[in-house]
Design a protein around this motif. Structure first.
Motif, short mmCIF file in Angstrom:
data_model
loop_
_atom_site.label_atom_id
_atom_site.label_comp_id
_atom_site.label_asym_id
_atom_site.label_seq_id
_atom_site.Cartn_x
_atom_site.Cartn_y
_atom_site.Cartn_z
N ARG A 1 14.92 0.05 8.79
CA ARG A 1 14.46 -0.82 10.16
C ARG A 1 15.93 -1.90 10.00
O ARG A 1 16.40 -2.11 8.85
CB ARG A 1 13.57 -1.46 9.94
CG ARG A 1 12.43 -0.72 10.54
CD ARG A 1 11.00 -1.45 10.95
NE ARG A 1 10.32 -0.54 11.27
CZ ARG A 1 8.77 -1.23 11.19
NH1 ARG A 1 8.85 -2.29 10.76
NH2 ARG A 1 7.72 -0.12 11.41
N THR B 1 0.78 -1.14 -0.11
CA THR B 1 0.18 0.11 0.02
C THR B 1 0.77 1.39 0.10
O THR B 1 0.59 2.39 -0.89
CB THR B 1 -0.84 0.12 1.45
OG1 THR B 1 -1.58 -1.16 1.22
CG2 THR B 1 -2.04 0.99 1.05
N ARG C 1 -10.26 -1.48 5.26
CA ARG C 1 -10.09 -3.05 5.25
C ARG C 1 -9.88 -3.73 6.64
O ARG C 1 -10.37 -4.70 6.88
CB ARG C 1 -8.76 -2.99 4.55
CG ARG C 1 -8.82 -4.29 3.45
CD ARG C 1 -7.58 -4.24 2.45
NE ARG C 1 -6.41 -3.81 2.81
CZ ARG C 1 -5.48 -3.50 2.29
NH1 ARG C 1 -5.70 -3.50 0.79
NH2 ARG C 1 -4.24 -3.21 2.47
N HIS D 1 -4.86 -9.21 2.15
CA HIS D 1 -5.31 -9.44 3.51
C HIS D 1 -6.47 -10.39 3.42
O HIS D 1 -6.53 -11.28 2.80
CB HIS D 1 -5.79 -8.01 4.16
CG HIS D 1 -4.60 -7.35 4.45
ND1 HIS D 1 -3.99 -7.34 5.71
CD2 HIS D 1 -3.58 -6.58 3.62
CE1 HIS D 1 -2.86 -6.54 5.77
NE2 HIS D 1 -2.52 -6.06 4.45
P1 G4P Z 1 0.84 -3.83 2.84
O1 G4P Z 1 -0.10 -3.02 2.02
O2 G4P Z 1 1.76 -4.84 2.05
O3 G4P Z 1 0.00 -4.71 3.83
O4 G4P Z 1 1.61 -2.89 3.64
P2 G4P Z 1 1.74 -1.36 3.88
O5 G4P Z 1 2.11 -0.44 2.92
O6 G4P Z 1 0.42 -1.09 4.61
O7 G4P Z 1 2.72 -1.14 5.08
C1 G4P Z 1 2.73 -2.27 6.23
C2 G4P Z 1 3.32 -1.31 7.40
O8 G4P Z 1 4.69 -1.16 7.13
C3 G4P Z 1 2.40 0.16 7.82
O9 G4P Z 1 2.95 0.23 8.99
C4 G4P Z 1 3.61 1.10 7.01
O10 G4P Z 1 3.61 2.08 7.39
C5 G4P Z 1 5.14 0.06 7.15
N1 G4P Z 1 6.00 0.49 6.28
C6 G4P Z 1 5.85 0.29 4.94
N2 G4P Z 1 7.08 0.82 4.30
C7 G4P Z 1 8.10 1.08 5.17
C8 G4P Z 1 9.30 1.42 5.49
O11 G4P Z 1 9.95 1.64 4.14
N3 G4P Z 1 9.88 1.53 6.70
C9 G4P Z 1 9.24 1.25 7.65
N4 G4P Z 1 9.87 1.58 8.70
N5 G4P Z 1 7.98 0.82 7.65
C10 G4P Z 1 7.41 0.66 6.49
P3 G4P Z 1 1.56 0.09 10.01
O12 G4P Z 1 2.06 0.54 11.28
O13 G4P Z 1 1.05 -1.20 9.83
O14 G4P Z 1 0.62 1.16 9.42
P4 G4P Z 1 0.17 2.47 9.32
O15 G4P Z 1 -0.30 2.85 10.75
O16 G4P Z 1 1.88 3.14 9.21
O17 G4P Z 1 -0.52 2.81 8.30
#
Ligand code: G4P
Length: 526
Positions: A144, A25, A51, A90
Motif C-alpha cells: 500500500r 494477527t 473479538r 483491542h
Molecule cells: P492486528 O492483529 O494487528 O489488529 O491486525 P490484522 O492482522 O488483523 O490486520 C489489520 C488489517 O490489515 C486487516 O484488514 C489485514 O487484512 C490488513 N493487512 C495485514 N497485513 C497487510 C498487508 O501486508 N497489506 C495490506 N494491504 N493489508 C494488510 P481488515 O480489512 O481490517 O481485516 P480482514 O477483513 O482482512 O481480516
C-alpha cells in the motif's frame, strides 16, 4: 552439549508488539504457516472474528476459551523451536499484555508503513525497556502507499529511542512495489502477491549490479543503486551485540498479507534472536541449564465457563526440565504440588510428549491457589523478580447494589486483584473502592466474575482519576509531610502500598515538581 543445553539453545520465546490493525494477527498466521503449524493458522483468524463481538457474554466466554489455546503457539523453523506468546490487543488489552512481555526473551515489533509509530507500540516498548528486551522490527503493508522508509526509521529512532539497522530495503511501494533488497546478502527478493496459504519461494535476483535488474526496472535500477548507497552511508550497520542488548533494532520490510518478507524475517529471527538466558531471582541468578526445574507465573486466565470453574496459570520455565507428573514446590505457600495435567503447547504430533524446557510455557490448572508472580521450583526457596504491576490508566468507583454484600465484594475484589487482572485502590480519605485497569474490558470481566463467582451485583461510577503512581521516599519525615499535604489524593493498593491518584497529567507533573524527594513510580514489582 547435553540434551538440556541442546533444547535450550534452540528455543526462541517471543511476543509481537504492535498497535491494533498494524497486522499482528496476519503476521502470526503467516509465521505459523511458514513454521509448519498450519492447523493453528485458522484458529488465529477465528479468534480475531470472535473479538469483534465482545459485548456478548457468550462470545466472551468462547473467546476466552479459545484464547487459552492460542495464548502460546509453538512452531519450528530451521531446527529452532519458537514459542510465540500472544499479547491480547483491542478490547481485551489488559495487564496480561504487559506481563506477557516479562516472560519473553525477545519481541517482534510490527509497524504499519502508512501509520508509523503509534501509541500502543510506544507503551509496549516502554515495558520491553524494563528488561532491555531485544526487538526485531517488521514494517508491514508495503503493498500500500505508505510513508518514506527513511522517515519511518527516523521516527522509530526518535520516538522509541532505539537505533535502526535496516536489513532489507523496499523497492517502491503501493502499486509500484517491486520487492526488497537484502543489504547483507546483496540480493533482490522480487515481490509477487500471494494471498493464500501457499508458501512459494519467490524469485531472487543476485547482486545489485546484475543486468537483470536493469531489464526489470529500467531507469529505476540506477535510482535504486544510488538510494542503496545513501542508505548504507546514512544508517547503522547491524550489530548483533547492540541488538541483543536492546539498543538496536534490525528492520525488515514486507507485506504480511502477501506472504512477502516473512521468510527473511523468520530466518533472521532464527539466527539472531537470543535463546533463554539467566533470570534474576531475589536470592541469585538462575541459569537455564541448571538441572533443577524452576519457573514463574506471568499470567492467570480464569475459565469463564461455569462448568469448568478453574484457572489456568501460565508458567514460564526458567531452568531444568518439566516432565509430566512431576512434583513442584510452590514457593509462596511452601507446599508441594503434583502436576499431572499441565497443559503444554506443542505443535504437530508431539502433543503428548509432555515435557518442557527453559523458554517453554506450561499451563497449570488451579482453583485460585496460584497468583501472578509465583515461583515454582524443585524445593529451593527462590523468588523470581521483574513481574511488575503497571499503573492503570482507567479508573472506576465500585458501587454495590446490595449494601449487605459489602464483605463479599471486598473479598472478591481482593482476590481478583491478586489474580492480577485489575487493581484495587482504597483512598485514605473515605471508604470508596476504586478499580484500576489498563484495558476497558477488564471492568466488564470483573463485574461479571463478581456476580458469577461471589454473587455480588455492582455497577461503576466515574471517578476523577487519570493515572496512578506508587510513591516512596528514603526520608520517613518527608514522606509523613507528603502524606499530610496530599492526603486526599492518596490511596492504598490491594497489597497495602501507598499510591498517588492523579486527577490529571498536569496534576501529576506539578506534584512531582513540588516533591522532588518523593519517588513516583509507574510500576510496582509484585
Ligand atoms: P492486528 O492483529 O494487528 O489488529 O491486525 P490484522 O492482522 O488483523 O490486520 C489489520 C488489517 O490489515 C486487516 O484488514 C489485514 O487484512 C490488513 N493487512 C495485514 N497485513 C497487510 C498487508 O501486508 N497489506 C495490506 N494491504 N493489508 C494488510 P481488515 O480489512 O481490517 O481485516 P480482514 O477483513 O482482512 O481480516
Amino acid at each position: 552439549m547435553s540434551d538440556l543445553e541442546f533444547e535450550i539453545e534452540r528455543r526462541r520465546t517471543f511476543a509481537i508488539i504492535s498497535h491494533p490493525d498494524a497486522g499482528k494477527t496476519t503476521l502470526t498466521e503467516k509465521l505459523l504457516l511458514f513454521g509448519g503449524a498450519i492447523q493453528l493458522a485458522g484458529s488465529v483468524k477465528g479468534r480475531k472474528a470472535a473479538r469483534h463481538a465482545t459485548s456478548d457474554w457468550m462470545e466472551m466466554e468462547k473467546q476466552r476459551g479459545i484464547s487459552v489455546t492460542t495464548s502460546v503457539m509453538q512452531f519450528e523453523h530451521r531446527d529452532r523451536i519458537f514459542n510465540l506468546l500472544d499479547t491480547p490487543g483491542h478490547e481485551d488489552f489488559s495487564e496480561d499484555t504487559y506481563r506477557t512481555l516479562t516472560a519473553v526473551d525477545s519481541a517482534l515489533m510490527v509497524i504499519d508503513s502508512a501509520k508509523g509509530v503509534e501509541e500502543r507500540t510506544i507503551k509496549l516498548m516502554e515495558v520491553c525497556r524494563l528488561r532491555d528486551t531485544p526487538i526485531l522490527t517488521f514494517i508491514n503493508k508495503l503493498d500500500r502507499e505508505g510513508r518514506e522508509p527513511v522517515e519511518l526509521l527516523d521516527e522509530v529512532e526518535r520516538i522509541l529511542n532505539i537505533q535502526c539497522a535496516p536489513i532489507t530495503w523496499p523497492i517502491g511501494m503501493g502499486k509500484r512495489f517491486k520487492g526488497v533488497y537484502h543489504l547483507y546478502e546483496d540480493a533482490i527478493h522480487w515481490f509477487s502477491a500471494s494471498h493464500g496459504d501457499r508458501i512459494v519461494k519467490g524469485e531472487v535476483i543476485e547482486g545489485l549490479n546484475s543486468p537483470k535488474l536493469d531489464e526489470r526496472l529500467g531507469d529505476m535500477a540506477d535510482e535504486l543503486r544510488m538510494e542503496i548507497e545513501l542508505v548504507r552511508g546514512a544508517s547503522h550497520e547491524f550489530d548483533l551485540e547492540a541488538y541483543r542488548a536492546g539498543r538496536q533494532t534490525p528492520v525488515f520490510f514486507g507485506s504480511a498479507i502477501n506472504n512477502f518478507g516473512i521468510l527473511e524475517l523468520l530466518d533472521a529471527f532464527a539466527e539472531y534472536a537470543p535463546p533463554p538466558h539467566s533470570r534474576q531471582a531475589r536470592e541469585r541468578a538462575v541459569m537455564p541449564e541448571e538441572d533443577k526445574f524452576s519457573g514463574f507465573v506471568f499470567k492467570i486466565q480464569a475459565n469463564m465457563d461455569p462448568a469448568h470453574r478453574d484457572r489456568i496459570a501460565f508458567l514460564r520455565v526458567c531452568s531444568g526440565r518439566y516432565t509430566k507428573g512431576m512434583r513442584l514446590f510452590h514457593v509462596r505457600s511452601g507446599k508441594a504440588m503434583q502436576v499431572a495435567n499441565a497443559i503444554t503447547f506443542q505443535a504437530d504430533s508431539r502433543e503428548n510428549v509432555e515435557e518442557a524446557y527453559p523458554g517453554d510455557i506450561i499451563g497449570l490448572h488451579n482453583h485460585g491457589t496460584i497468583q501472578v508472580g509465583d515461583t515454582f521450583t524443585q524445593g529451593e526457596n527462590l523468588k523470581f523478580e521483574g513481574i511488575p504491576y503497571f499503573a492503570p490508566e482507567l479508573f472506576r468507583r465500585v458501587v454495590l447494589k446490595d449494601p449487605l454484600r459489602s464483605k463479599a465484594l471486598q473479598r472478591g475484589l481482593q482476590q481478583l486483584s491478586e489474580e492480577g487482572a485489575t487493581q484495587l485502590f482504597k483512598p485514605l480519605r473515605n471508604n470508596d473502592l476504586i478499580l484500576g485497569a489498563v484495558g476497558v474490558l477488564q471492568f466488564d470481566v470483573t463485574a461479571f466474575r463478581l456476580k458469577s463467582e461471589y454473587n455480588v451485583d455492582c455497577v461503576y461510577d466515574a471517578v476523577p482519576v487519570t493515572t496512578a503512581r506508587w510513591v516512596s521516599c528514603s526520608d520517613p519525615k518527608k514522606l509523613e509531610e507528603f502524606k499530610r499535604k496530599v492526603h486526599d489524593n492518596l490511596a492504598e493498593d490491594g497489597s497495602g502500598y501507598l499510591v498517588y491518584l492523579a486527577t490529571s497529567r498536569v496534576n501529576l507533573s506539578l506534584t512531582e515538581e513540588r516533591w522532588p524527594d518523593i519517588r513516583f513510580s509507574a510500576t510496582r514489582e509484585l
